[in-house]
Each structure stands twice: as C-alpha cells, then as structure tokens.
Enzyme design. Structure first.
Site, PDB file in Angstrom:
ATOM      1  N   VAL A 199       0.827  -1.140   0.146  1.00 46.79           N
ATOM      2  CA  VAL A 199      -0.071   0.202   0.086  1.00 46.79           C
ATOM      3  C   VAL A 199       0.824   1.200   0.039  1.00 46.79           C
ATOM      4  CG1 VAL A 199      -1.895  -1.132   1.131  1.00 46.79           C
ATOM      5  CG2 VAL A 199      -0.357  -0.156   2.437  1.00 46.79           C
ATOM      6  N   GLY A 200       2.111   1.029   0.046  1.00 45.79           N
ATOM      7  CA  GLY A 200       2.997   2.307   0.088  1.00 45.79           C
ATOM      8  C   GLY A 200       4.395   1.858  -0.113  1.00 45.79           C
ATOM      9  N   GLY A 202       8.628   3.817  -0.062  1.00 50.34           N
ATOM     10  CA  GLY A 202       9.305   5.191   0.257  1.00 50.34           C
ATOM     11  C   GLY A 202      10.893   4.797   0.445  1.00 50.34           C
ATOM     12  N   ARG A 203      11.492   5.956   0.748  1.00 49.53           N
ATOM     13  CA  ARG A 203      12.863   5.717   1.061  1.00 49.53           C
ATOM     14  C   ARG A 203      13.223   4.756   2.100  1.00 49.53           C
ATOM     15  NH1 ARG A 203      14.502  11.770   1.953  1.00 49.53           N
ATOM     16  NH2 ARG A 203      12.694  11.815   3.070  1.00 49.53           N
ATOM     17  N   GLY A 205      11.580   1.943   2.773  1.00 51.44           N
ATOM     18  CA  GLY A 205      10.976   0.556   2.374  1.00 51.44           C
ATOM     19  C   GLY A 205       9.612   0.616   1.885  1.00 51.44           C
ATOM     20  N   GLU A 206       8.948  -0.154   2.418  1.00 51.36           N
ATOM     21  CA  GLU A 206       7.506  -0.348   2.162  1.00 51.36           C
ATOM     22  C   GLU A 206       6.692  -0.817   3.177  1.00 51.36           C
ATOM     23  OE1 GLU A 206       8.770  -3.164  -2.082  1.00 51.36           O
ATOM     24  OE2 GLU A 206       7.902  -3.976  -0.519  1.00 51.36           O
ATOM     25  N   VAL A 207       5.314  -0.504   2.853  1.00 49.37           N
ATOM     26  CA  VAL A 207       4.148  -0.707   3.768  1.00 49.37           C
ATOM     27  C   VAL A 207       3.259  -1.743   3.005  1.00 49.37           C
ATOM     28  CG1 VAL A 207       2.133   0.215   4.890  1.00 49.37           C
ATOM     29  CG2 VAL A 207       4.392   1.476   4.896  1.00 49.37           C
ATOM     30  N   LYS A 220       5.099  -2.530   8.017  1.00 52.90           N
ATOM     31  CA  LYS A 220       6.331  -1.697   7.481  1.00 52.90           C
ATOM     32  C   LYS A 220       7.313  -2.256   7.397  1.00 52.90           C
ATOM     33  CE  LYS A 220       7.736   3.049   8.322  1.00 52.90           C
ATOM     34  NZ  LYS A 220       8.014   4.206   9.315  1.00 52.90           N
ATOM     35  N   ASP A 321       9.948  14.697  12.745  1.00 53.05           N
ATOM     36  CA  ASP A 321       9.607  14.582  11.253  1.00 53.05           C
ATOM     37  C   ASP A 321       8.160  14.529  11.273  1.00 53.05           C
ATOM     38  OD1 ASP A 321      10.021  14.245   8.652  1.00 53.05           O
ATOM     39  OD2 ASP A 321      10.335  11.980   8.732  1.00 53.05           O
TER      40      ASP A 321
END
Length: 498
Positions: A199-200, A202-203, A205-207, A220, A321
């Site tokens: 579902v996602g 990014g830098r 890794g993955e979700v 995650k 963040d």
C-alpha cells in the site's frame, strides 16, 4: 568442709570451660581461601568443611559450615567440579582431576533422585495451574462474546468504525503497559502474518497490508539502509507508554528472513484511508471536519510531548519528522501520528536526552528555521519540541487549504509549493524560510469563518521565527478544544431557536 566442696566445684567449672574453649577452637577448621571477591583474610578462612571448586575454568578455595555440606558437596554437572575435605588446609593443593568427568568424592544418591523429582512435581503443578487459568479466561471471553452478541472465534473488521484490536490483545494477555504484545509473542509475529498487498513505498522501504487472526494489520518493512529507524521505533514502542487514540497503535516488531535476506518488520494497526497526505488529495472538508482533524493531531502531539510521572509513566518525546505523510486518518476522520524513527526522548528525573544514533534527517520542506540555519540547541529537549510545533502549523495549513468556505476550496499542494521545487534542497529551503522569512500563503476566505480564522492565528504563532515564541502543543490543543465546545454550543442554540 563446705569450703573444700566449693573449691572443688569451682575447679571443675574452670576445667569444663577450658575444655569447651579448646573444642570450640578445634571445631573451626582452618582452610585455604582463594577467590576474586576479596573475602579471604591472609589467604585462609575457618569453617566446618574445606572445599576446592572449578567452574568453567575458574577455581576457588574456601570453607563453609556443616549445614551447607550436603547441597554443596553433593553437586556435580558438566563444567563444574567440587572437592570437600575435613582436615586442616586439606584444600591447599587440591586441583582439577585429569579427567573432567570425575565424580565428586562426596556424592549423595538420595539428593540426585530427590531434586529432579521435586522439580518435576513443581513443573506439573505450574502446568496444571496455567491450563486451569487459560480455560477460565477462554470461558470468560466466550461468555462476554455471547453477552455482546458476537462471535469471538474470529475477530472481524467492523463496518462503521476503525478495526478494534482490543480482542487480539486480550487473547495474548498483555501486561497493560500499552506497548503492544508481549515481547516473546512479538518474536513469532512474522510467521503468523500473510502479506496481502503493498500500500506504499518510500525511502525507508515498503508498507504492506497483512492479515493476522482475521484482522488487517499494517506491516512496515524497512530497507537495510534504514535499519536504525526500525531499531529506534522498536525501542520507543517497547519501552514507553504510547497507547493513545491519536498515536498509531503498535502491535509488534519482528525480524524475518525472505529470499535469503533479512527483513525488519514493524506491525501496527491498519488504517485503510491511508495518510493525511493521501486523504487530502481526493477529499475536501467542511470547517467542522477541519477542526476535528486539527484537534486530533494536536492531541497526539501533546501526548508525545508530555512526560507522565507514575510507576508506569512515560518520558517526553519529540517527533522530529511531523508531516502529513506521517499522519494517518481513521475511518471516523480522527488522525493519529505515525513514524517515530527520528524521535527524541527526554526524562526530567534523570535529565537524560536520548537522541538515538539514526543518521537520517527530517523532511527538508517541514524543517524549522533554526534547523535550516543550524542554530538549534541540540542539547535542549525544548528545541526539538519547538521544531514539532513549526511542522504542526504546516500540517494545519495543508488541512485548511482543503476546507470549503463560501463554496471555495483550493487544490492540494504541499507547503511552500509556489516557492521551492518539488524536491527542494537544504539551501533552497534555507533561503526561503531563514533569509527571506517567507511563510505559506493564506486565502482570504479563511478569515471569513470563525473556525478557520482561529486556526489561521494558531498557524501564524506556530511559524514564529523565534522558537521560544511559538505556542506549545498543549496551548494549541486547549485553544482548539475551546473552539470545538463553542461551536457545539452555537449549533445547539441554533437548533433550539428553530
């Protein structure tokens, strides 16, 4: 005659006392003493039994009383040897026998039989007690399920609200600390989860959306280069009281091997609407929904920033963040803060500031001026909280931009979209925020509605160039809560007038 008898009795008493003293001295056997604890005096000690012991390459000489003779002299197992004796300095020259399997000289057969039997009996009693307790727990849960008219054999996702993970935690008997499942249960989570869809990315890794015990969970999966973020989030979730409606719910952390490589998993509650960034792409809000979203984010940040003093308290935490991508939206449109990989921990009692050792930095677009011009006091916890407030103001700006007032709404854009490129550099953000001291633009419509005009005032105070002049998260929460109460009162009054 009487004096002679008295004199004889006195002499006999003295002789008896002297004999007792001599025997008492003889009863204390002089033994050689050698250990690393520094308890030997002149390399000797006195007791009833002398001993020499050898445990995993470490040898010791000493003495003890008769009451410990049976349990000490009758012990033997691999890597351990003991020799007991009962004459003066008899353990001085004792050494390990040539064959390490040598049986100790004084061995009690009854002890070897009795101890295992006693341990076996205790284990059987404990096992029976555990089985009875689990049966009573299961019966209680089944009765509770029948009372509420639901089937507890498989937890299902409710149709109206967010998934309720409470039954899953009850099943695994958490300690109530609010930090997820027990540590040993977490170590087996990866083998129990089936990954359904990504579902996602990014830098970091993955979700993935996964299923566990019939419930959807978020997994995650960290990339190897972001290993420190996984360690940091795992550390914080496992040691801190973070259970809160507006903080992403933690379930477990695990390490697994896939395709000959190690994967680092962080398992949390799953929210199908995704991040606030995703929701604002395709959804517009009314002022009331805007207020609820802003208030829920503020409540989550207050819980992070607040230190709780109790036997099971929590230290204060700064996020570092905060951005719309790290805020998730529940089905009831409440928000919860996620991604604690850069978090800083502070405890007043020990005045300990734990910044971790993660080389990753925050998102440049959301960095406060003092971070960009490198004037931040990195040794003060308040400094990190003030950078969170700066980012909170930018998140509020993103939410209000997608709020309809007088039929007008703007398309979603990230903060400073009209001042820097899509992936701004550190220097580009520094010029806009620190040198030019620019702030995101505010549409005129926001000043025409009481809710949005109040949120605009909050945003401006969150964006103060001076960190100390910014609002605290608690002040933001109180202002929005008061606005929420006044809004509810106004609606109730309108209904009464009608």
């Amino acid at each position: 005659m009487g004096r002679s008898a008295l004199l004889v009795l006195l002499i006999l008493a003295l002789v008896s006392w002297a004999t007792w003293v001599v025997h008492a001295d003889e009863a204390e056997l002089l033994c050689a003493c050698e250990n690393i604890k520094g308890s030997c005096e002149n390399a000797t000690c006195k007791g009833d039994v002398c001993f020499y012991s050898w445990v995993n390459m470490y040898q010791e000489r000493g003495c003890f009383s008769n009451e410990y003779r049976l349990e000490n002299c009758g012990s033997s197992f691999e890597g351990f040897y003991i020799n007991c004796c009962s004459t003066k300095l008899c353990n001085l020259r004792t050494t390990l026998p040539p064959v390490q399997g040598t049986e100790p000289p004084e061995r009690n057969l009854e002890l070897w039989i009795a101890v295992p039997l006693a341990l076996l009996f205790m284990a059987a009693v404990a096992l029976c007690g555990l089985m009875l307790w689990l049966r009573s727990k299961r019966t209680h849960c089944r009765l509770l399920g029948h009372e509420e008219g639901r089937d507890v054999t498989m937890v299902k996702v409710p149709s109206g609200e967010d998934p309720t993970y409470g039954e899953l935690f009850d099943e695994f008997c958490t300690s109530g600390s609010g930090t997820g499942l027990p540590y040993l249960v977490q170590r087996t989570m990866a083998r129990q989860i089936s990954l359904a869809e990504c579902v996602g990315k990014g830098r970091y890794g993955e979700v993935w959306r996964g299923t566990w015990m019939g419930e959807s969970v978020a997994v995650k999966i960290f990339s190897s280069r972001d290993e420190q973020s996984w360690f940091r989030e795992t550390e914080i979730y496992n040691t801190v009281q973070l259970r809160h409606d507006n903080i992403l719910g933690f379930i477990a952390s695990d390490m697994t091997s896939k395709n000959s490589s190690t994967q680092l998993w962080l398992i949390t509650h799953f929210h199908e609407l995704g991040s606030l960034y995703d929701v604002l792409q395709y959804s517009t809000l009314d002022p009331d929904s805007c207020l609820q979203m802003c208030l829920s984010v503020a409540c989550g940040l207050v819980h992070l920033h607040t230190e709780i003093f109790s036997s099971q308290g929590k230290p204060a935490i700064a996020h570092r963040d905060l951005k719309s991508r790290n805020v998730l939206v529940k089905r009831n449109r409440q928000c919860c803060i996620a991604d604690l990989g850069l978090a800083v921990i502070h405890s007043q009692s020990s005045d300990d500031l734990n910044v971790g050792n993660n080389p990753r930095v925050g998102t440049k677009r959301y960095m406060a001026p003092e971070v960009l011009d490198e004037t931040i006091r990195v040794d003060m916890f308040e400094s990190y909280k003030q950078t969170d407030i700066w980012a909170l103001g930018l998140v509020f700006w993103e939410i209000t931009r997608r709020t309809i007032v007088n039929g007008i709404v703007e398309e979603y854009q990230p903060p400073f979209f009209d001042m820097v490129p899509s992936d701004p550099s550190f220097e580009e953000m520094k010029k806009v925020v620190c040198v030019d001291q620019q702030r995101p633009s505010l549409h005129n419509r926001m000043h025409s509605h009481p809710i949005l005009s109040t949120i605009v005032k909050i945003m401006k105070e969150c964006w103060s160039q001076c960190p100390a002049a910014r609002l605290t998260a608690l002040r933001v929460k109180k202002t929005l809560s008061k606005l929420d109460q006044e809004h509810d009162y106004a609606i109730d009054k309108i209904k009464q007038d009608l």
